[in-house]
Design an enzyme around this catalytic site. Structure first.
Site, PDB file in Angstrom:
ATOM      1  N   GLY A 240       0.737  -1.299   0.077  1.00 41.33           N
ATOM      2  CA  GLY A 240       0.168  -0.108   0.038  1.00 41.33           C
ATOM      3  C   GLY A 240       0.839   1.205  -0.131  1.00 41.33           C
ATOM      4  O   GLY A 240       0.542   2.420  -0.443  1.00 41.33           O
ATOM      5  N   PRO A 276       4.605  -5.284  -0.588  1.00 41.78           N
ATOM      6  CA  PRO A 276       4.786  -4.168  -1.415  1.00 41.78           C
ATOM      7  C   PRO A 276       4.567  -4.570  -2.833  1.00 41.78           C
ATOM      8  O   PRO A 276       5.348  -5.502  -3.317  1.00 41.78           O
ATOM      9  CB  PRO A 276       6.076  -3.669  -1.079  1.00 41.78           C
ATOM     10  CG  PRO A 276       7.012  -4.888  -0.613  1.00 41.78           C
ATOM     11  CD  PRO A 276       6.068  -5.818   0.104  1.00 41.78           C
ATOM     12  N   GLY A 277       4.211  -3.724  -3.851  1.00 38.85           N
ATOM     13  CA  GLY A 277       4.028  -3.860  -5.240  1.00 38.85           C
ATOM     14  C   GLY A 277       4.560  -2.519  -5.772  1.00 38.85           C
ATOM     15  O   GLY A 277       5.479  -2.479  -6.190  1.00 38.85           O
ATOM     16  N   ARG A 278       3.769  -1.614  -5.744  1.00 35.12           N
ATOM     17  CA  ARG A 278       4.142  -0.426  -6.469  1.00 35.12           C
ATOM     18  C   ARG A 278       5.276   0.130  -5.994  1.00 35.12           C
ATOM     19  O   ARG A 278       6.138   0.780  -6.908  1.00 35.12           O
ATOM     20  CB  ARG A 278       2.883   0.643  -5.966  1.00 35.12           C
ATOM     21  CG  ARG A 278       3.091   1.956  -6.762  1.00 35.12           C
ATOM     22  CD  ARG A 278       2.077   2.977  -6.349  1.00 35.12           C
ATOM     23  NE  ARG A 278       0.665   2.386  -6.004  1.00 35.12           N
ATOM     24  CZ  ARG A 278      -0.478   2.460  -6.882  1.00 35.12           C
ATOM     25  NH1 ARG A 278      -0.261   2.951  -8.218  1.00 35.12           N
ATOM     26  NH2 ARG A 278      -1.434   1.962  -6.616  1.00 35.12           N
ATOM     27  N   ARG A 314      -3.916   3.234 -16.382  1.00 37.39           N
ATOM     28  CA  ARG A 314      -4.197   4.056 -15.206  1.00 37.39           C
ATOM     29  C   ARG A 314      -4.531   5.452 -15.421  1.00 37.39           C
ATOM     30  O   ARG A 314      -5.523   5.881 -14.526  1.00 37.39           O
ATOM     31  CB  ARG A 314      -3.031   4.079 -14.449  1.00 37.39           C
ATOM     32  CG  ARG A 314      -2.190   2.724 -13.952  1.00 37.39           C
ATOM     33  CD  ARG A 314      -0.927   2.781 -13.011  1.00 37.39           C
ATOM     34  NE  ARG A 314      -1.538   3.099 -11.863  1.00 37.39           N
ATOM     35  CZ  ARG A 314      -1.563   4.358 -11.211  1.00 37.39           C
ATOM     36  NH1 ARG A 314      -0.840   5.511 -11.721  1.00 37.39           N
ATOM     37  NH2 ARG A 314      -2.338   4.639  -9.983  1.00 37.39           N
ATOM     38  N   TYR A 318      -8.263   5.928 -13.276  1.00 42.53           N
ATOM     39  CA  TYR A 318      -7.891   6.506 -12.162  1.00 42.53           C
ATOM     40  C   TYR A 318      -7.536   7.890 -12.274  1.00 42.53           C
ATOM     41  O   TYR A 318      -7.200   8.566 -11.157  1.00 42.53           O
ATOM     42  CB  TYR A 318      -6.953   5.971 -11.104  1.00 42.53           C
ATOM     43  CG  TYR A 318      -6.781   4.493 -11.258  1.00 42.53           C
ATOM     44  CD1 TYR A 318      -7.704   3.717 -10.504  1.00 42.53           C
ATOM     45  CD2 TYR A 318      -5.977   3.781 -11.552  1.00 42.53           C
ATOM     46  CE1 TYR A 318      -7.761   2.210 -10.723  1.00 42.53           C
ATOM     47  CE2 TYR A 318      -5.822   2.175 -11.713  1.00 42.53           C
ATOM     48  CZ  TYR A 318      -6.710   1.623 -11.092  1.00 42.53           C
ATOM     49  OH  TYR A 318      -6.447   0.243 -11.299  1.00 42.53           O
ATOM     50  N   CYS A 343     -10.205   4.554 -29.805  1.00 39.13           N
ATOM     51  CA  CYS A 343     -11.685   5.459 -30.139  1.00 39.13           C
ATOM     52  C   CYS A 343     -12.295   5.870 -28.888  1.00 39.13           C
ATOM     53  O   CYS A 343     -13.453   5.412 -28.931  1.00 39.13           O
ATOM     54  CB  CYS A 343     -12.193   4.685 -31.288  1.00 39.13           C
ATOM     55  SG  CYS A 343     -11.215   4.697 -32.837  1.00 39.13           S
ATOM     56  N   GLU A 344     -11.982   6.397 -27.998  1.00 40.96           N
ATOM     57  CA  GLU A 344     -12.670   6.949 -26.901  1.00 40.96           C
ATOM     58  C   GLU A 344     -11.871   8.007 -26.370  1.00 40.96           C
ATOM     59  O   GLU A 344     -10.812   7.876 -26.238  1.00 40.96           O
ATOM     60  CB  GLU A 344     -13.302   5.872 -25.935  1.00 40.96           C
ATOM     61  CG  GLU A 344     -12.134   5.085 -25.217  1.00 40.96           C
ATOM     62  CD  GLU A 344     -12.878   3.932 -24.222  1.00 40.96           C
ATOM     63  OE1 GLU A 344     -13.322   4.615 -23.060  1.00 40.96           O
ATOM     64  OE2 GLU A 344     -12.967   3.070 -24.593  1.00 40.96           O
ATOM     65  N   TYR A 372       1.683  -1.955 -12.071  1.00 38.57           N
ATOM     66  CA  TYR A 372       0.263  -1.675 -12.815  1.00 38.57           C
ATOM     67  C   TYR A 372       0.417  -0.960 -14.289  1.00 38.57           C
ATOM     68  O   TYR A 372      -0.497  -0.220 -14.513  1.00 38.57           O
ATOM     69  CB  TYR A 372      -0.602  -0.781 -11.931  1.00 38.57           C
ATOM     70  CG  TYR A 372      -0.480  -1.329 -10.538  1.00 38.57           C
ATOM     71  CD1 TYR A 372      -0.877  -2.760 -10.192  1.00 38.57           C
ATOM     72  CD2 TYR A 372       0.080  -0.822  -9.182  1.00 38.57           C
ATOM     73  CE1 TYR A 372      -0.968  -3.196  -8.897  1.00 38.57           C
ATOM     74  CE2 TYR A 372      -0.001  -1.312  -8.122  1.00 38.57           C
ATOM     75  CZ  TYR A 372      -0.450  -2.571  -7.969  1.00 38.57           C
ATOM     76  OH  TYR A 372      -0.520  -3.018  -6.423  1.00 38.57           O
TER      77      TYR A 372
HETATM   78  N1  LLP Z   1      -1.426  -6.730  -0.939  1.00 37.02           N
HETATM   79  C1  LLP Z   1      -2.821  -6.850  -1.366  1.00 37.02           C
HETATM   80  C2  LLP Z   1      -3.660  -7.966  -0.740  1.00 37.02           C
HETATM   81  C3  LLP Z   1      -3.329  -6.155  -2.457  1.00 37.02           C
HETATM   82  O1  LLP Z   1      -4.466  -6.117  -2.746  1.00 37.02           O
HETATM   83  C4  LLP Z   1      -2.404  -5.285  -3.154  1.00 37.02           C
HETATM   84  C5  LLP Z   1      -2.840  -4.310  -4.172  1.00 37.02           C
HETATM   85  C6  LLP Z   1      -1.153  -5.164  -2.804  1.00 37.02           C
HETATM   86  C7  LLP Z   1      -0.423  -6.049  -1.615  1.00 37.02           C
HETATM   87  C8  LLP Z   1       0.068  -4.243  -3.219  1.00 37.02           C
HETATM   88  O2  LLP Z   1      -0.423  -3.248  -2.963  1.00 37.02           O
HETATM   89  P1  LLP Z   1       0.890  -1.828  -3.428  1.00 37.02           P
HETATM   90  O3  LLP Z   1       1.826  -1.995  -2.460  1.00 37.02           O
HETATM   91  O4  LLP Z   1       1.179  -2.033  -4.857  1.00 37.02           O
HETATM   92  O5  LLP Z   1       0.068  -0.667  -3.148  1.00 37.02           O
HETATM   93  N2  LLP Z   1      -4.231  -0.976 -10.106  1.00 37.02           N
HETATM   94  C9  LLP Z   1      -4.081   0.164  -9.179  1.00 37.02           C
HETATM   95  C10 LLP Z   1      -3.709  -0.305  -7.850  1.00 37.02           C
HETATM   96  C11 LLP Z   1      -4.188  -1.797  -7.429  1.00 37.02           C
HETATM   97  C12 LLP Z   1      -3.618  -2.409  -5.984  1.00 37.02           C
HETATM   98  C13 LLP Z   1      -4.656  -3.650  -5.806  1.00 37.02           C
HETATM   99  N3  LLP Z   1      -4.125  -4.488  -4.500  1.00 37.02           N
HETATM  100  C14 LLP Z   1      -3.233   1.070  -9.528  1.00 37.02           C
HETATM  101  O6  LLP Z   1      -2.931   1.076 -10.532  1.00 37.02           O
HETATM  102  O7  LLP Z   1      -3.015   2.261  -9.103  1.00 37.02           O
END
Ligand code: LLP
Length: 424
Positions: A240, A276-278, A314, A318, A343-344, A372
């Site tokens: 997050g 962590p992802g993002r 994105r 968003y 086309c939008e 993402y």
């Molecule tokens: N763990 C769970 C259970 C999650 O649902 C998510 C993200 C993460 C970890 C990783 O979160 P991060 O560290 O990346 O914030 N497509 C959207 C983001 C969707 C995130 C969904 N869940 C975007 O492009 O902003």
């Protein structure tokens, strides 16, 4: 953005010219920096140095490319997966099943069986019935599944509503008020080894105080569980933490996050898990694109690029900001919209923004798209699926091919009955 920098007037990814990548691979194409991925992974781990027992798992949904997963596996990361497909991606990337957590609110029976058979390390349960089913599936295989219960702490994440996950109205987790009773029942199931709790309140979070609120709720719940006699050994704090997409934005550094976590969890005596992802992947990628036209517009010109909302969703989904920059910048800027060929009108990356002046044929990038970006790409408008390139120093390789529309056509079929009954 030190991994994406100017060398002799041309934007480079590490030591590789993006003009060369465009020439070689074509556009649009995602380009990732291995150095940036490693740096982010190490910075996150360093931020948590004060936490003795921890497991860090990359949220595969942010970037499921096997080469990216392999690199992060080498950094000691496991994987947070949400589908059988993500499990296969992570296994193909060389990650170990026991280092994976299986999250997600709608795991199918087939997916749970596949994860049990592969030996996935932890299931993050989203509802009681899912735990009951998992227990029986595990028992039928002579196993006990390691699991944690995801709680919904009902706190705001201060982020875009579409990526907020910790309010009671959201579909995720068990309301913290009901979670004690659910935990009690699940802890008795023979096929489960229920060892703690999980939470994840949303993505692109910039306010540590909101995460702290959620973690404090989790801490109180752990104490309540222990008071009831449960053994709690693992708490999964989710992902997050947000990143700056705009140079004017400021997000807490991993060190500040780590300090907060250490302070809040000091007396928890558990293994902490992170997803962590993002934060790991976003800054490590650009989307390289070529300007098709600069079309006159009513208020300002439309820069039409060959990347579109199907390649980078994105902004359309968003209203997300991604910095646009020329690969061979001149000193000039102009006010323009930047849009793709789809086309939008939602296929717009920037509205009336002051950008590097570009003209037909120029190359440009969208920054901060390593998370993402490619993972959310589609073939909308029957466009090709965008390729991906990984750069490491002065080497680079295509790590995902462009999937041409012709390949997509191979999986479609004209039924005989439709063809036979066509009017003459
Ligand atoms: N763990 C769970 C259970 C999650 O649902 C998510 C993200 C993460 C970890 C990783 O979160 P991060 O560290 O990346 O914030 N497509 C959207 C983001 C969707 C995130 C969904 N869940 C975007 O492009 O902003």
């Amino acid at each position: 953005m030190r991994f994406f920098h100017d060398q002799s007037g041309i934007l480079h990814a590490e030591n590789v010219s993006l003009a060369e990548v465009a020439q070689d691979v074509g556009t649009p194409v995602y380009v990732y920096s291995a150095g940036a991925l490693r740096a982010a992974a190490r910075e996150f781990r360093a931020g948590l140095h004060g936490i003795a027992r921890k497991h860090i798992a990359f949220a595969v949904k942010a970037n499921p490319n096997v080469a990216v997963l392999h690199l992060l596996g080498n950094e000691g990361f496991g994987a947070d997966i949400v589908s059988d497909g993500e499990m296969r991606q992570a296994l193909a990337g060389g990650m170990r099943a026991e280092d994976m957590m299986f999250s997600g609110v709608g795991k199918t029976d087939g997916e749970m069986i596949a994860a049990l058979d592969a030996g996935v390390g932890q299931f993050n349960l989203e509802l009681e019935a899912e735990g009951v089913l998992l227990s029986s599936l595990a028992q039928a295989r002579g196993k006990r599944a390691c699991a944690v219960l995801r709680i919904n702490p009902d706190v705001a994440a201060g982020t875009h509503p579409k990526i907020s996950a910790g309010r009671s109205a959201n579909k995720f987790g068990v309301p913290v008020g009901e979670a004690g009773a659910v935990y009690r029942r699940l802890a008795q199931l023979p096929g489960l080894d229920l060892r703690g709790i999980a939470l994840h309140i949303g993505s692109q979070i910039g306010d540590l105080a909101l995460l702290e609120d959620a973690y404090r709720a989790a801490g109180a719940f752990v104490r309540a569980l222990r008071a009831e006699g449960h053994s709690v050994t693992h708490v999964d704090l989710g992902g997050g933490l947000g990143v700056a997409y705009h140079s004017a934005e400021h997000f807490p550094a991993p060190a500040a996050y780590g300090a907060m976590v250490q302070r809040v969890t000091r007396d928890w005596d558990v293994t902490l898990m992170f997803e962590p992802g993002r934060l790991i992947a976003a800054a490590a990628g650009v989307l390289l694109t070529r300007v098709i036209w600069v079309k006159p517009g009513a208020e300002c010109p439309h820069v039409i690029v060959d990347a579109a909302m199907n390649d980078l969703a994105r902004p359309a989904l968003y209203d997300a900001y991604h910095h646009f920059a020329a690969v061979r910048p001149t000193r000039h800027q102009f006010g323009a919209n930047v849009a793709g060929p789809v086309c939008e009108s939602g296929d717009t990356f920037a509205k009336a923004r002051s950008i590097d002046a570009v003209t037909r044929g120029d190359l440009a990038v969208f920054h901060t798209v390593g998370a993402y970006g490619a993972s959310m790409a589609s073939t909308y408008n029957s466009r090709a699926l965008v390729p991906e390139v990984l750069v490491d120093g002065d080497r680079y390789s295509v790590v995902a091919d462009r999937v041409e529309q012709g390949q997509a056509l191979l999986r479609q079929h004209l039924p005989n009955w439709l063809v036979e009954h066509a009017p003459a």
